[in-house]
Write a protein that holds these residues in place. Structure first.
Motif, short mmCIF file in Angstrom:
data_model
loop_
_atom_site.label_atom_id
_atom_site.label_comp_id
_atom_site.label_asym_id
_atom_site.label_seq_id
_atom_site.Cartn_x
_atom_site.Cartn_y
_atom_site.Cartn_z
N LEU A 1 10.59 -4.90 -12.40
CA LEU A 1 9.30 -4.28 -12.12
C LEU A 1 8.94 -4.41 -10.65
O LEU A 1 8.55 -3.45 -9.99
CB LEU A 1 8.21 -4.94 -12.97
N ARG A 2 9.08 -5.64 -10.15
CA ARG A 2 8.73 -5.89 -8.74
C ARG A 2 9.59 -5.05 -7.82
O ARG A 2 9.09 -4.36 -6.93
CB ARG A 2 8.93 -7.36 -8.39
N ASP A 3 10.89 -5.11 -8.06
CA ASP A 3 11.80 -4.36 -7.19
C ASP A 3 11.48 -2.87 -7.24
O ASP A 3 11.51 -2.19 -6.22
CB ASP A 3 13.25 -4.58 -7.63
N ALA A 4 11.19 -2.39 -8.44
CA ALA A 4 10.94 -0.96 -8.59
C ALA A 4 9.72 -0.56 -7.77
O ALA A 4 9.76 0.45 -7.06
CB ALA A 4 10.72 -0.62 -10.05
N ILE A 5 8.67 -1.33 -7.86
CA ILE A 5 7.45 -0.92 -7.16
C ILE A 5 7.60 -1.10 -5.66
O ILE A 5 7.20 -0.26 -4.88
CB ILE A 5 6.23 -1.72 -7.68
N VAL A 6 8.24 -2.21 -5.26
CA VAL A 6 8.37 -2.47 -3.84
C VAL A 6 9.30 -1.46 -3.17
O VAL A 6 8.99 -0.92 -2.12
CB VAL A 6 8.88 -3.92 -3.62
N GLN B 1 11.72 4.82 -5.43
CA GLN B 1 12.90 5.49 -5.98
C GLN B 1 14.09 5.32 -5.05
O GLN B 1 13.92 5.21 -3.85
CB GLN B 1 12.61 6.99 -6.15
N PRO B 2 15.28 5.27 -5.63
CA PRO B 2 16.45 5.15 -4.77
C PRO B 2 16.57 6.38 -3.87
O PRO B 2 16.19 7.47 -4.26
CB PRO B 2 17.62 5.05 -5.75
N ARG B 3 17.11 6.22 -2.71
CA ARG B 3 17.35 7.27 -1.72
C ARG B 3 16.08 7.87 -1.14
O ARG B 3 15.86 7.75 0.05
CB ARG B 3 18.27 8.35 -2.28
N THR B 4 15.20 8.43 -1.95
CA THR B 4 14.01 9.05 -1.37
C THR B 4 12.95 8.02 -0.99
O THR B 4 12.11 8.27 -0.15
CB THR B 4 13.36 10.03 -2.34
N HIS B 5 12.99 6.85 -1.64
CA HIS B 5 12.01 5.78 -1.43
C HIS B 5 10.58 6.20 -1.70
O HIS B 5 9.65 5.56 -1.24
CB HIS B 5 12.13 5.20 -0.01
N ARG B 6 10.41 7.30 -2.40
CA ARG B 6 9.07 7.65 -2.86
C ARG B 6 8.67 6.66 -3.96
O ARG B 6 9.53 6.19 -4.70
CB ARG B 6 9.07 9.05 -3.47
N MET C 1 5.39 1.35 4.88
CA MET C 1 5.63 1.96 6.17
C MET C 1 4.93 1.15 7.26
O MET C 1 5.51 0.85 8.28
CB MET C 1 5.09 3.39 6.12
N LYS C 2 3.71 0.81 6.98
CA LYS C 2 2.94 0.08 7.96
C LYS C 2 3.63 -1.23 8.33
O LYS C 2 3.80 -1.56 9.49
CB LYS C 2 1.55 -0.21 7.40
N THR C 3 4.09 -1.90 7.33
CA THR C 3 4.74 -3.19 7.54
C THR C 3 5.97 -3.02 8.40
O THR C 3 6.28 -3.83 9.24
CB THR C 3 5.16 -3.79 6.22
N PHE C 4 6.66 -1.95 8.13
CA PHE C 4 7.89 -1.70 8.88
C PHE C 4 7.58 -1.60 10.36
O PHE C 4 8.20 -2.22 11.20
CB PHE C 4 8.54 -0.43 8.35
N ILE C 5 6.56 -0.84 10.71
CA ILE C 5 6.21 -0.66 12.11
C ILE C 5 5.81 -2.00 12.72
O ILE C 5 6.26 -2.37 13.79
CB ILE C 5 5.06 0.36 12.26
N ASN C 6 5.03 -2.75 12.01
CA ASN C 6 4.62 -4.07 12.47
C ASN C 6 5.82 -4.92 12.82
O ASN C 6 5.91 -5.51 13.88
CB ASN C 6 3.83 -4.79 11.39
#
Lengths: 563, 519
Positions: free
Chosen positions: A294-299, A302-307, B1-6
């Protein structure tokens, strides 16, 4: 999938689960960023048998998966090795026409087509399954109640074909059917009501729900099911398997994530696949594994697009039919709430069979049904009928009424089947004005406890939760699968034996389903027979301290609550 | 994204500061040497070579004279410069290493879509028509008694007292449910009997029954066709076939509806493909999946041509006969009998028992070599509870009736032709389907251009008829899920129970409705 669970016990995963040592905060949630701590945070050598989130459980949650003894594991692998070698030998002999091949052959006209089956595809069927095929598909010719009548079969050619002798094996004690509450009956109120309904309606419907197959009976059933479950609305479908495989695709799609328990039923797996969502599998009933996903999924999105994922759906079952384990629902719900995921709970085996009021696993843990987004279950088991249902919020059901594959394309449920469900459900709810339903529930729970305790005392390795009416008894070796089934039938007891691929390769087992219809005498008779066969086949593998305090055993996966 | 820039900024600033310190330090340490160098340049240019030598000597001398700490410092500085030149300013992996706090923030931030999108309360198909009582020839829809022109009860067996009686006897013997899948004490003697009877009826070696019509072909296809195999399928194939194709994960090629030339074009293409890689071609299974009588278009597949193509290109044929079983052919054996095709030439026939047989469930039949495989590989067979015995008994009795009185199929076929003829010439509506089809479609001749409006018009016709005691229904589809969505239509179902007079009345009623509503 199977490999994972095969190594589950070897790598000591069960042991890790024993040693969860998270002190719960005052409000029931641990004061840490992870609800359920991951392995690396755990203090290594602590021995504790407390539940990870003690306050989430109102009563002891005792679940054991005793480790496979090493010698047994080695012998089991050797057994499969020998079978495989002999399989190749026999195949060789069949190829050279030394041995008669009983397999159906492709017709001559189509010999030059691409073969329909790859040769190795059926190796297992031909050489392993065929030897013990007589243990499955045993035809019965009575009610599948506590006792049943079986047609006697003989095979003239080592299980390739069967012939019925015309004899009937009378009064075989049925330890195989999912008749948890004993509603598989041909007399009594349920059968009478179903008869009346048959006379009035006939058996078919010949149309779909959306066209002209929506009978008043269907509506009546759905209102009742919603009331039974304690949800806003519900919907019933003609087949339990299809309830899963045809509704999950209506709920999730591309860009959604499905987190599925590794031991989920084939119908859930198929439904998830048909939906087109990304599927990730977590270890069986392992909350650390689920939380990590769950954590990994939300953080990470989606794979590749990272949406970010559109939504996350957790698929779990109430009782796992091959393991006899009960889902750790309080923890799943806590996780689901924390990570804003949706929860799909398949109560195929648990509805009617668990909980003081028979409302399934939600009732068992004393939780609020509105915390489960999609309550799914079947009518096949506890209600002695056929079909499945989905319950939940009104919006969900309204949406399904429009978008479920089943309502648009599949013929609706047969009226007498509906009547059986309505009558048995009302009986469980006590709305028939009797306490019969409540008595059945008590009887089932009493029978379960008794049966499990006795088997445990005899020294068998029994999997699963102490309160689960599904009782798997470990056989391990392939030869013992056949032997156990046959020896039990000789003693007039019908049991289910399962091996690969339904279980991990070394964890072949026999499975008993305890029913409220079983009397103490029947259970005793069955238990004596099991003990006898157990001695004969040397099945009493357990190295647990049988009569002593279970808590002192380092192998047990025991979690109890001390309030 | 924000974190990345930081993070990026952070690393960057660090590097920058380091470099800056170097420059300052090296500036101070190299000053004496530079001065000496300038001094040397001011000398006579003739003595250049000697002068250079002198500089070199002087440098070496200076090197010796310099204090050790100085040298070490300079050495370190040189190494540092080299490192700076050759190393990246930041490491790539470091960017994604989120701290727990950042992760928490992300988790806090994420908002999922609602589980289901909201449904408007007045969606046309949200409230189903309610049928009170049995869905037989006379049907009560929304409180109005109508003549049934909507249920697939082709042979009228749903109302048959004989069938009901057999179901009741079975109920008295077996109870309702089976409480288990076929493998685990869910095989009843009636199941075996039904399978045997179906095989005998269809004149095939073996039959296998499923407990749900929809699941039959949807389970059968993936039992044979796996990833990498190729399925040629008609565009008009019904939804359960589409689901089967999806579950098989095979390579699916659609040909135009009933267009054998288009199919042959695809087969030829594949043949050329195969010649390029004959080794691979030897293991790719190929199937043609068609319906006997298409539910979506109400026409019959050209089976003899398909069989020819089958042998020409060595492709297996799967035939779904839910609409044609118990309808077409002299004995109701379906489209094979209709065309006089040898049933063994069809690799697998599947049909449901919910239409003509008016029970529940489905079956597959064919040669044992093919069918037996499903007993371990058909998901809907292995993993689902078996068919309730009373429904199997009902199906057996329905088969009995069909076998005893083959004249019933003649009657049905005549009625179909009659209905087809009677509906011709309805203003604004066209009849879609063969004269022999028992479930026809009425489509708008001129679409309004929007599906919703078309559906509204058709629904108005259905309601108009319903008020005049003719029960019709719209053909329903999942509009977003269908691969080739059929145009909106009214379904008109023919059954043997409808009398001449009732058919005339229905046709008259539809005509009136069409005139009134479509103008």
């Amino acid at each position: 999938m199977t490999q994972n669970s095969a190594s589950k016990l070897i790598n000591g995963d069960a042991l890790h689960r024993t040693k969860q040592d998270k002190k719960a905060g005052g409000n029931g949630f641990v004061k840490n960023h992870c609800l359920f701590q991951q392995k690396r945070h755990r203090r290594p050598a602590e021995k504790s048998h407390h539940a990870s989130c003690t306050s989430l459980y109102k009563k002891p949650f005792v679940e054991s998966f005793e480790e496979t003894p090493l010698l047994v594991a080695v012998l089991t692998y050797m057994g499969y090795g020998i079978l495989t070698i002999f399989g190749y030998l026999r195949d060789f002999l069949r190829d050279w026409k030394f041995e008669k091949c009983h397999l159906a052959r492709e017709r001559e006209e189509q010999k030059d087509f691409v073969p329909l089956y790859q040769d190795f595809e059926n190796f297992y069927t031909r050489n392993l399954y065929m030897r013990i095929r007589d243990n499955w598909n045993r035809p019965i010719c009575s009610v599948p109640g506590a006792k049943m009548d079986l047609l006697e079969r003989v095979t003239p050619d080592y299980n390739w074909t069967f012939e019925h002798t015309g004899n009937v094996l009378k009064d075989v004690i049925n330890m195989g059917s999912y008749n948890y509450l004993g509603f598989a009956e041909n007399t009594g109120t349920c059968a009478d009501a179903a008869s009346e309904c048959t006379v009035k309606y006939g058996v078919g419907v010949s149309s779909t729900r959306q066209e002209i197959g929506n009978l008043d009976k269907h509506e009546e059933l759905e209102i009742l099911v919603a009331r039974f479950l304690g949800v806003e609305s519900s919907m019933a479908f003609g087949m339990g398997f299809a309830t899963n495989s045809m509704n999950i695709p209506a709920l999730t799609g591309k860009g959604c994530l499905i987190l599925s328990d590794e031991l989920n039923h084939a119908s859930l797996v198929l439904g998830a696949r048909l939906s087109g969502s990304t599927i990730r599998v977590f270890k069986h009933n392992n909350m650390q594994s689920l939380e990590k996903l769950l954590r990994d999924a939300i953080v990470h999105g989606q794979p590749r697009t990272h949406r970010p994922w559109k939504k996350i759906l957790i698929l779990v079952e109430g009782i796992y039919s091959m393991e006899g384990s009960i889902v750790r629902l309080p923890e799943v719900i806590a996780l689901k709430k924390k990570y804003k995921a949706y929860l799909y709970l398949d109560e195929a085996h648990s509805i009617g069979a668990l909980g003081p009021r028979g409302r399934g696993v939600v009732d068992y843990f004393g939780l609020d049904p509105s915390d489960v987004d999609i309550m799914m279950g079947t009518f096949t088991k506890s209600f002695g009928a056929a079909g499945g249902y989905i319950g939940g919020k009104k919006e969900l059901i309204d949406y399904l009424r429009l978008h479920s594959h089943s309502t648009v394309y599949a013929t609706s449920m047969s009226p007498p089947i509906i009547q059986q469900i309505i009558t048995s459900m009302k009986c469980i709810m006590g709305e028939d004005g009797s306490t019969l339903g409540q008595e059945r529930l008590c009887q089932l729970s009493e029978n379960t406890t008794y049966f499990r305790r006795r088997l445990h005392e005899m020294g068998f390795i029994i999997y699963g939760n102490n309160d689960s009416p599904v009782v798997p008894l470990m056989l391990y070796m392939p030869a013992k699968i056949g032997a156990f089934g046959r020896e039990m039938l000789k003693r007039n007891i019908g049991t289910v034996v399962v091996g690969f691929p339904a279980t991990p390769i070394i964890e072949s087992r026999a499975r008993f389903c305890v029913s409220a219809a079983h009397t103490r005498e029947m259970l005793d008779k069955a238990l004596n027979a099991i003990s006898e066969v157990g001695d004969l086949l040397q099945l009493k593998y357990s190295r647990k301290n049988r009569h002593g305090n279970e808590g002192s055993d380092s192998f047990s996966f025991l979690e109890s609550h001390q309030d | 994204m924000k974190t990345f820039i930081n993070l990026y900024k952070h690393t960057h600033t660090h590097t920058h500061t380091h470099t800056h310190t170097h420059i300052v330090m090296s500036g101070s340490s190299t000053r004496p040497r530079l001065m000496k160098h300038a001094h040397a340049q001011s000398r006579d240019s003739v003595k250049m070579a000697a002068g250079q030598q002198w500089v070199l000597v002087e440098m070496v001398q200076a090197f010796y004279e310099a204090p050790a700490y100085h040298l070490i410092l300079e050495g370190i500085l040189i190494l540092w410069i080299i490192r700076l030149l050759f190393s990246k300013t930041y490491k790539l992996q470091e960017r994604s290493d989120l701290t727990e706090k950042e992760k928490e923030e992300l988790i806090e931030e994420w908002q999922p879509e609602p589980l289901v999108p909201p449904v408007s309360k007045d969606h046309p198909s949200l409230n189903y028509d309610v049928v009170t009582g049995p869905p037989s020839h006379k049907i009560i829809v929304n409180g109005k008694e109508c003549i049934n022109f909507a249920s697939f009860n082709f042979l009228g067996l749903l109302d048959s007292e004989r069938v009901k009686l057999k179901a009741l006897l079975s109920l008295k013997k077996y109870g309702v449910g089976t409480c288990g899948p076929r493998g685990f004490y869910g095989t009843f003697d009636v199941h075996l009997e039904l399978e045997e009877r179906l095989a005998k009826f269809m004149r095939t070696e073996e039959a296998i029954i499923y407990s749900y019509g929809f699941a039959t072909i949807a389970s059968a296809i993936p039992a044979y066709s796996k990833r990498g195999d190729i399925i040629f399928v008609d565009e008009a194939a019904c939804f359960s076939i589409q689901k089967g194709l999806q579950a098989s994960r095979s390579f699916v090629k659609h040909f135009k509806h009933n267009d054998m030339e288009d199919l042959e074009r695809l087969l030829k293409e594949q043949e050329i493909e195969d010649q390029k890689n004959p080794r691979k071609a030897r293991v790719i299974r190929r199937f043609i999946v068609v319906e006997g009588l298409y539910i979506n278009t109400a026409d019959i597949c050209p089976l003899p041509d398909l069989v020819k193509l089958k042998y020409k290109y060595k492709v297996r044929i799967f035939l779904e006969e839910s609409m044609s079983f118990g309808v077409l052919g002299e004995h109701g054996r379906g489209v094979t009998e209709h065309f006089g095709v040898n049933i063994d030439d069809i690799d697998l026939i599947s049909a449901n028992m919910e239409n003509a047989l008016a029970s529940i469930g489905g079956f597959c039949c064919g040669r044992s070599f093919v069918i037996d495989h499903q007993r371990l590989s058909g998901q809907g067979y292995c993993f689902s509870a078996s068919l309730p015995p009373m429904l199997a008994s009902a199906a057996i009795e329905a088969l009995n009736i069909m076998e005893e009185d083959p004249g019933i199929f003649r009657v049905l076929q005549d009625k179909c032709k009659h209905v087809h003829k009677a509906l011709q010439g309805t203003p604004g509506l066209k009849v879609v389907g063969e004269p022999l089809a028992p479930a026809l479609h009425l489509q708008l001749e001129n679409s309004t251009g929007s599906r919703t409006n078309d559906l509204k018009l058709l629904r108005a016709i259905v309601d108009y008829s319903m008020d005049r005691q003719i029960a019709l229904t719209l053909a329903r589809y999942l509009e977003k899920e269908e691969r080739f969505l059929p145009p909106p239509s009214i379904r008109v179902v023919v059954t043997v129970e409808q009398t001449q007079e009732e058919i005339e009345r229905a046709a008259q009623c539809i005509r009136e409705a069409a005139v009134k509503i479509l103008k």
